[in-house]
Write a protein that holds these residues in place. Structure first.
Motif, mmCIF file in Angstrom:
data_model
loop_
_atom_site.group_PDB
_atom_site.id
_atom_site.type_symbol
_atom_site.label_atom_id
_atom_site.label_comp_id
_atom_site.label_asym_id
_atom_site.label_seq_id
_atom_site.Cartn_x
_atom_site.Cartn_y
_atom_site.Cartn_z
ATOM 1 N N GLY A 10 0.815 -1.200 0.000
ATOM 2 C CA GLY A 10 0.000 0.000 0.000
ATOM 3 C C GLY A 10 0.852 1.254 0.000
ATOM 4 N N ALA A 12 -0.288 4.057 1.300
ATOM 5 C CA ALA A 12 -0.784 4.844 2.434
ATOM 6 C C ALA A 12 -1.384 6.169 1.978
ATOM 7 C CB ALA A 12 0.322 5.056 3.467
ATOM 8 N N SER A 16 -7.670 7.657 0.543
ATOM 9 C CA SER A 16 -8.367 6.370 0.550
ATOM 10 C C SER A 16 -8.352 5.754 1.943
ATOM 11 C CB SER A 16 -7.708 5.402 -0.431
ATOM 12 O OG SER A 16 -6.433 5.031 0.035
ATOM 13 N N LEU A 17 -8.097 6.589 2.956
ATOM 14 C CA LEU A 17 -7.991 6.135 4.341
ATOM 15 C C LEU A 17 -6.872 5.093 4.495
ATOM 16 C CD1 LEU A 17 -11.796 5.810 5.146
ATOM 17 C CD2 LEU A 17 -10.287 7.767 5.560
ATOM 18 N N SER A 18 -5.830 5.249 3.669
ATOM 19 C CA SER A 18 -4.668 4.359 3.679
ATOM 20 C C SER A 18 -5.057 2.899 3.430
ATOM 21 C CB SER A 18 -3.902 4.487 4.993
ATOM 22 O OG SER A 18 -3.441 5.813 5.150
ATOM 23 N N SER A 19 -6.069 2.668 2.585
ATOM 24 C CA SER A 19 -6.526 1.303 2.345
ATOM 25 C C SER A 19 -6.563 0.989 0.855
ATOM 26 C CB SER A 19 -7.914 1.090 2.952
ATOM 27 O OG SER A 19 -8.873 1.853 2.247
ATOM 28 N N ALA A 20 -6.725 -0.291 0.561
ATOM 29 C CA ALA A 20 -6.897 -0.781 -0.805
ATOM 30 C C ALA A 20 -7.755 -2.033 -0.720
ATOM 31 C CB ALA A 20 -5.535 -1.096 -1.424
ATOM 32 N N SER A 21 -8.255 -2.489 -1.859
ATOM 33 C CA SER A 21 -9.085 -3.697 -1.838
ATOM 34 C C SER A 21 -8.239 -4.911 -1.471
ATOM 35 C CB SER A 21 -9.763 -3.911 -3.187
ATOM 36 O OG SER A 21 -8.804 -4.281 -4.152
ATOM 37 N N HIS A 22 -8.882 -5.927 -0.937
ATOM 38 C CA HIS A 22 -8.168 -7.153 -0.569
ATOM 39 C C HIS A 22 -8.497 -8.293 -1.533
ATOM 40 C CE1 HIS A 22 -12.039 -7.767 1.428
ATOM 41 N NE2 HIS A 22 -11.795 -9.066 1.292
ATOM 42 N N GLN A 75 -6.362 0.595 -8.972
ATOM 43 C CA GLN A 75 -5.733 0.934 -7.691
ATOM 44 C C GLN A 75 -4.310 1.466 -7.845
ATOM 45 O OE1 GLN A 75 -6.892 -1.678 -4.212
ATOM 46 N NE2 GLN A 75 -6.737 -3.148 -5.898
ATOM 47 N N LEU A 78 -3.093 3.594 -5.228
ATOM 48 C CA LEU A 78 -3.206 3.058 -3.872
ATOM 49 C C LEU A 78 -2.153 2.014 -3.537
ATOM 50 C CD1 LEU A 78 -7.077 2.537 -3.722
ATOM 51 C CD2 LEU A 78 -5.754 4.561 -3.089
#
Length: 103
Positions: A10, A12, A16-22, A75, A78
């Motif tokens: 990531g 960070a 994106s609230l420091s997130s990505a899809s899993h 992404q 991200l």
């Protein structure tokens, strides 16, 4: 099951609230997968891709998920892709034995 897997890092990104899809994400519900896909369709995809499946059921069929290449491309701000691999053996929960499921 049939699409590549990715190892990512990531970036960070605070937007994106420091997130990505899993994962790729689904294109249909588990219930719909059971009513619109067949075991032979799933087996053909696995065979065409040289993948051995242990366990699994129609609700996890390859055709019920989005295209992972599109998801990874979306992404790019991200995540950084560190590695990509193609599965050859996939282990899923046995049919009718999903974790957390009450029978």
């Amino acid at each position: 099951m049939s699409q590549p897997g990715y190892v990512i890092r990531g970036k960070a990104n605070p937007e994106s609230l420091s997130s990505a899809s899993h994962g790729a994400g689904r294109v249909m519900s588990r219930t719909k997968a059971f009513t619109t896909t067949t075991r032979s369709q799933m087996n053909k995809i696995l065979q065409d891709n040289g993948i051995q499946l242990i366990g699994g059921d129609l609700d996890e069929s390859p055709m019920v998920y989005k295209n992972i290449e599109d998801v990874i491309a979306a992404q790019s701000e991200l995540v950084t892709v560190l590695a990509k691999f193609s599965p050859k053996i996939v282990r899923m929960a046995d049919a009718n034995r999903k974790e957390g499921r009450e029978d």
